[in-house]
Design a protein around this motif. Structure first.
Motif, mmCIF file in Angstrom:
data_model
loop_
_atom_site.group_PDB
_atom_site.id
_atom_site.type_symbol
_atom_site.label_atom_id
_atom_site.label_comp_id
_atom_site.label_asym_id
_atom_site.label_seq_id
_atom_site.Cartn_x
_atom_site.Cartn_y
_atom_site.Cartn_z
ATOM 1 N N ARG A 125 0.810 -1.218 0.000
ATOM 2 C CA ARG A 125 0.000 0.000 0.000
ATOM 3 C C ARG A 125 0.843 1.267 0.000
ATOM 4 N NH1 ARG A 125 -4.152 -0.662 4.678
ATOM 5 N NH2 ARG A 125 -4.950 1.289 3.843
ATOM 6 N N LEU A 126 2.013 1.226 0.613
ATOM 7 C CA LEU A 126 2.870 2.415 0.682
ATOM 8 C C LEU A 126 3.336 2.834 -0.718
ATOM 9 C CD1 LEU A 126 4.304 4.352 2.692
ATOM 10 C CD2 LEU A 126 6.263 2.835 2.552
ATOM 11 N N LYS A 127 3.700 1.857 -1.554
ATOM 12 C CA LYS A 127 4.159 2.144 -2.915
ATOM 13 C C LYS A 127 3.038 2.072 -3.936
ATOM 14 C CE LYS A 127 8.939 0.681 -2.495
ATOM 15 N NZ LYS A 127 9.984 -0.188 -3.054
ATOM 16 N N PHE A 128 1.810 1.797 -3.495
ATOM 17 C CA PHE A 128 0.656 1.661 -4.382
ATOM 18 C C PHE A 128 0.937 0.625 -5.468
ATOM 19 C CE2 PHE A 128 -3.336 3.819 -4.151
ATOM 20 C CZ PHE A 128 -3.982 3.473 -5.323
ATOM 21 N N ALA A 129 1.333 -0.578 -5.040
ATOM 22 C CA ALA A 129 1.715 -1.620 -5.983
ATOM 23 C C ALA A 129 1.296 -2.989 -5.458
ATOM 24 C CB ALA A 129 3.217 -1.590 -6.208
ATOM 25 N N VAL A 130 1.199 -3.944 -6.374
ATOM 26 C CA VAL A 130 0.982 -5.334 -5.997
ATOM 27 C C VAL A 130 2.158 -6.156 -6.493
ATOM 28 C CG1 VAL A 130 -1.543 -5.207 -5.979
ATOM 29 C CG2 VAL A 130 -0.384 -5.825 -8.065
ATOM 30 N N GLN A 131 2.452 -7.228 -5.779
ATOM 31 C CA GLN A 131 3.512 -8.133 -6.187
ATOM 32 C C GLN A 131 2.882 -9.473 -6.528
ATOM 33 O OE1 GLN A 131 6.143 -7.935 -2.809
ATOM 34 N NE2 GLN A 131 7.036 -6.026 -3.504
ATOM 35 N N ILE A 132 3.206 -9.964 -7.719
ATOM 36 C CA ILE A 132 2.591 -11.180 -8.243
ATOM 37 C C ILE A 132 3.595 -12.322 -8.152
ATOM 38 C CG2 ILE A 132 1.484 -12.199 -10.268
ATOM 39 C CD1 ILE A 132 0.732 -9.307 -11.055
ATOM 40 N N GLU A 133 3.075 -13.512 -7.841
ATOM 41 C CA GLU A 133 3.873 -14.689 -7.537
ATOM 42 C C GLU A 133 5.040 -14.934 -8.498
ATOM 43 O OE1 GLU A 133 1.855 -18.582 -7.444
ATOM 44 O OE2 GLU A 133 1.590 -18.123 -5.319
ATOM 45 N N LYS A 134 4.770 -15.020 -9.782
ATOM 46 C CA LYS A 134 5.792 -15.459 -10.727
ATOM 47 C C LYS A 134 6.599 -14.319 -11.349
ATOM 48 C CE LYS A 134 2.853 -19.338 -11.684
ATOM 49 N NZ LYS A 134 1.743 -19.788 -12.486
ATOM 50 N N LEU A 135 6.240 -13.070 -11.070
ATOM 51 C CA LEU A 135 6.946 -11.941 -11.671
ATOM 52 C C LEU A 135 8.090 -11.493 -10.768
ATOM 53 C CD1 LEU A 135 4.154 -9.721 -13.195
ATOM 54 C CD2 LEU A 135 5.569 -11.412 -14.294
ATOM 55 N N GLN A 136 9.311 -11.868 -11.169
ATOM 56 C CA GLN A 136 10.490 -11.492 -10.400
ATOM 57 C C GLN A 136 11.579 -11.038 -11.345
ATOM 58 O OE1 GLN A 136 11.417 -14.907 -8.034
ATOM 59 N NE2 GLN A 136 9.862 -14.408 -6.506
ATOM 60 N N LYS A 137 12.503 -10.259 -10.796
ATOM 61 C CA LYS A 137 13.630 -9.755 -11.574
ATOM 62 C C LYS A 137 14.914 -10.287 -10.947
ATOM 63 C CE LYS A 137 15.254 -5.387 -11.451
ATOM 64 N NZ LYS A 137 15.185 -3.927 -11.534
ATOM 65 N N GLU A 138 15.836 -10.725 -11.779
ATOM 66 C CA GLU A 138 17.130 -11.201 -11.290
ATOM 67 C C GLU A 138 18.084 -10.030 -11.109
ATOM 68 O OE1 GLU A 138 18.463 -14.379 -10.608
ATOM 69 O OE2 GLU A 138 16.371 -15.041 -10.646
ATOM 70 N N LYS A 139 18.673 -9.929 -9.928
ATOM 71 C CA LYS A 139 19.666 -8.882 -9.685
ATOM 72 C C LYS A 139 21.028 -9.378 -10.149
ATOM 73 C CE LYS A 139 19.635 -6.715 -5.769
ATOM 74 N NZ LYS A 139 19.557 -6.395 -4.337
ATOM 75 N N SER A 140 21.999 -8.469 -10.213
ATOM 76 C CA SER A 140 23.326 -8.835 -10.709
ATOM 77 C C SER A 140 24.027 -9.827 -9.795
ATOM 78 C CB SER A 140 24.184 -7.582 -10.886
ATOM 79 O OG SER A 140 24.290 -6.903 -9.651
ATOM 80 N N ASN A 161 7.110 -4.734 -8.724
ATOM 81 C CA ASN A 161 5.923 -4.005 -8.290
ATOM 82 C C ASN A 161 5.111 -3.598 -9.510
ATOM 83 O OD1 ASN A 161 6.506 -4.057 -5.507
ATOM 84 N ND2 ASN A 161 7.920 -2.366 -5.750
ATOM 85 N N ILE A 162 3.818 -3.903 -9.496
ATOM 86 C CA ILE A 162 2.926 -3.579 -10.606
ATOM 87 C C ILE A 162 1.775 -2.752 -10.062
ATOM 88 C CG2 ILE A 162 1.466 -4.534 -12.418
ATOM 89 C CD1 ILE A 162 3.758 -6.159 -12.965
ATOM 90 N N HIS A 163 1.427 -1.683 -10.765
ATOM 91 C CA HIS A 163 0.318 -0.826 -10.345
ATOM 92 C C HIS A 163 -0.997 -1.594 -10.501
ATOM 93 C CE1 HIS A 163 -2.369 2.676 -10.179
ATOM 94 N NE2 HIS A 163 -1.368 3.267 -9.538
#
Length: 97
Positions: free
Chosen positions: A45-60, A68-70
């Motif tokens: 709620r703070l960032k006004f976003a939802v996080q979805i199970e399979k959507l991830q980003k690989e960091k270096s 985070n998706i609106h």
């Protein structure tokens, strides 16, 4: 933080949008991840976003971070119903079978 309902749910419940919450199943309708679907892991709620199970980003460094998706960019395809959610639908003028 509300998200639109799919056409099938819109006809079933007779309402257009509902507040999004954990365990709802959604599909991303806009953006670079369009077409991706999954279950809502968390509502940030703070960032006004939802996080979805399979959507991830690989960091270096190899760690994976959730994207985070609106909420206006997703469409709810399956609702997680409990007594409070059913009461909300009825309050909004929807119908529950």
């Amino acid at each position: 933080m509300a998200a639109p309902l799919s056409k099938e749910l819109r006809e079933q419940y007779n309402i257009k949008t509902l507040p999004i919450r954990q365990n709802d199943e959604v599909i991303v309708a806009r953006g670079s991840k369009k077409g991706s679907e999954g279950k809502v892991n968390s509502v940030y709620r703070l960032k006004f976003a939802v996080q979805i199970e399979k959507l991830q980003k690989e960091k270096s460094n190899g760690a994976s971070v959730p994207l985070n998706i609106h909420p206006s960019k997703v469409v709810i395809t399956k609702l997680h119903l409990d007594k409070d959610r059913k009461a909300l639908i009825e309050r909004k003028g929807g119908k529950i079978e």
